[in-house]
Design an enzyme around this catalytic site. Structure first.
Site, mmCIF file in Angstrom:
data_model
loop_
_atom_site.group_PDB
_atom_site.id
_atom_site.type_symbol
_atom_site.label_atom_id
_atom_site.label_comp_id
_atom_site.label_asym_id
_atom_site.label_seq_id
_atom_site.Cartn_x
_atom_site.Cartn_y
_atom_site.Cartn_z
ATOM 1 N N TRP A 127 -21.576 21.408 -88.246
ATOM 2 C CA TRP A 127 -22.663 22.314 -88.480
ATOM 3 C C TRP A 127 -24.135 21.493 -88.954
ATOM 4 C CZ3 TRP A 127 -23.117 25.044 -93.635
ATOM 5 C CH2 TRP A 127 -24.068 26.143 -93.651
ATOM 6 N N ASP A 208 -14.215 21.680 -95.307
ATOM 7 C CA ASP A 208 -14.934 22.947 -95.276
ATOM 8 C C ASP A 208 -14.142 24.161 -94.371
ATOM 9 O OD1 ASP A 208 -16.869 25.168 -94.655
ATOM 10 O OD2 ASP A 208 -18.282 23.698 -93.771
ATOM 11 N N ALA A 210 -14.460 27.619 -93.492
ATOM 12 C CA ALA A 210 -15.463 28.843 -93.368
ATOM 13 C C ALA A 210 -14.651 30.053 -92.515
ATOM 14 C CB ALA A 210 -16.569 28.462 -92.798
ATOM 15 N N LYS A 243 -16.841 35.293 -93.301
ATOM 16 C CA LYS A 243 -16.611 35.700 -92.078
ATOM 17 C C LYS A 243 -15.199 36.499 -92.142
ATOM 18 C CE LYS A 243 -19.484 32.420 -91.203
ATOM 19 N NZ LYS A 243 -20.498 32.176 -90.379
HETATM 20 C C1 LMR Z 1 -23.187 29.449 -87.814
HETATM 21 O O1 LMR Z 1 -23.144 28.100 -87.776
HETATM 22 O O2 LMR Z 1 -23.869 30.200 -86.840
HETATM 23 C C2 LMR Z 1 -22.834 30.291 -89.202
HETATM 24 O O3 LMR Z 1 -22.339 29.435 -90.266
HETATM 25 C C3 LMR Z 1 -24.256 30.803 -89.921
HETATM 26 C C4 LMR Z 1 -25.272 29.787 -90.531
HETATM 27 O O4 LMR Z 1 -25.726 29.914 -91.577
HETATM 28 O O5 LMR Z 1 -25.487 28.665 -89.714
#
Ligand code: LMR
Length: 393
Positions: A127, A208, A210, A243
């Protein structure tokens, strides 16, 4: 003073939200930011969340500050949902945080406070906000291989070879389930391999989490995190309720630190200290809704049922996209879409192909060809498959 500021690089995911919003084409399709949408394109407030909010409005008598670490009942309920009985709560310290990102930020600050020279390992890819925050904090960072671009699965030999070079005291950031952005995940045997290797190296896992409940189910999605919690003397876990409870804008997360029982007081004190330095008291509204849902059997059952509907809907969309791509490309090279898990799949398209899909077809995905599966519906699946076949066929 402000004239010393330099323009900041745009976050790729957030940039896409604006581009999509400004596109006047009514046929545009948003597969960008990771937000769940139902078949009508709506991100619904979950039934149990609505019911808890109604109850909260009736019974809430004060809005005075919560504790620095959040409400103990929230921390206990959410830590319980994540960890089950994997580890004695005598070893678990935790703080409520503004969302999962808040938890990641606090975890990195804690690492920096304890060992400023520690290296934080991240998967390649990960990410984008992970490396962004690590860099912003001026910490050492290294990458381990993760994704096999040819198979769109895990590059397990590459991953193990890179993690074999981790030093004692290094921190390794792992996605507990539903890897973002690839959608490719370690299986149970591969997790065992990683755990054995990192234990031998004396590394500290930082999980992590999420998307618990978005992959294989609420319990299976916590399995790797629980194995890690039980296997290591020190673990950090940053979890988000954005989420799985659909409460994105309520900013509801938790940072869990697991260490030796006799060090819990100092660890908890440091987590509290960091909350105080950064924002004082954590937000409470979302945390309170989560607590009410997890503590009330009827609300919890309803929430779990709706979460399961959400998960199964994404699995159905995955399968139909894989089927449509098979038909449209007359090949099996996109079959991996059905085996990926979570909200995302990285399709393996080039940046040019991604740009063509956006410019000519009004289909928006992140530049690395990550799609949000939940942005699709039965009408748009064949449209996407045909467009992909056209640009990458
Ligand atoms: C994403 O990866 O799209 C989500 O986790 C939202 C974000 O804050 O980037």
């Amino acid at each position: 003073m402000f004239d010393h500021l330099k323009a900041q690089p745009q976050d790729k995911i957030l940039q896409l939200i604006a581009m999509y919003r400004d596109d006047p084409r009514p046929t545009k399709i948003d597969l960008g930011v990771g937000v769940y949408k139902d078949a009508t394109g709506l991100t619904p407030v979950m039934r149990a969340v609505k019911a808890a909010e109604k109850k909260l409005w009736e019974m809430e008598t004060t809005k005075t500050y919560t504790g620095l670490a959040g409400e103990p009942a929230y921390n206990a309920a959410l830590a319980g949902m994540i960890l089950g009985t994997a580890v004695s709560m005598d070893r678990v310290a935790s703080v409520a945080t503004p969302g999962g990102t808040g938890a990641i930020r606090q975890a990195l600050e804690l690492i920096k406070l304890a060992t400023p020279s520690a290296t934080v390992w991240i998967s390649n890819p990960t990410w984008p906000n992970h490396p962004s925050i690590i860099r912003y904090l001026g910490m050492n960072m290294a990458e381990y291989r993760y994704f096999d671009a040819a198979t769109r699965g895990i590059d397990f030999p590459g991953l193990m070879a890179d993690l074999a070079t981790v030093k004692a005291g290094d921190v390794v950031l792992l996605h507990g389930c539903c890897h973002n952005p690839t959608g490719a995940n370690l299986d149970a045997a591969q997790w065992e391999g990683v755990i054995t290797l990192l234990s031998a190296k004396g590394a500290i896992p930082f999980v992590d989490l999420a998307y618990q409940g978005f992959g294989d189910g609420l319990e299976p999605d916590a399995a790797a995190t629980r194995r890690i919690a039980a296997a290591f003397p020190e673990v950090l876990i940053a979890a988000s309720c954005s989420k799985n409870f659909g409460i994105y804008r309520e900013r509801t997360g938790i940072l869990i630190g697991i260490g030796p029982a006799d060090g819990k007081g100092v660890l908890q004190g440091n987590l509290n200290f960091l909350n105080r330095q950064n924002y004082s008291f954590p937000p409470d509204h979302g945390a309170r809704l989560v607590t009410m849902i997890l503590e009330d059997p009827a609300l919890k059952a309803d929430w779990m049922a709706e979460l399961e509907e959400v998960r199964l809907n994404m699995l159905t969309l995955r399968q139909s996209l894989a089927d449509e791509l098979r038909r449209a490309t007359n090949s099996d090279r996109f079959d991996f879409v059905a085996t990926h898990r979570g909200m995302f799949s990285r399709l393996g398209l080039t940046e040019d192909q991604v740009n063509t899909l956006r410019d000519e077809h009004g289909i928006y995905m992140v530049g690395d060809s990550r799609i949000n599966i939940a942005g699709l519906n039965t009408r748009t699946v064949p449209i996407l498959a045909a467009a992909i076949a056209q640009v990458a066929g």
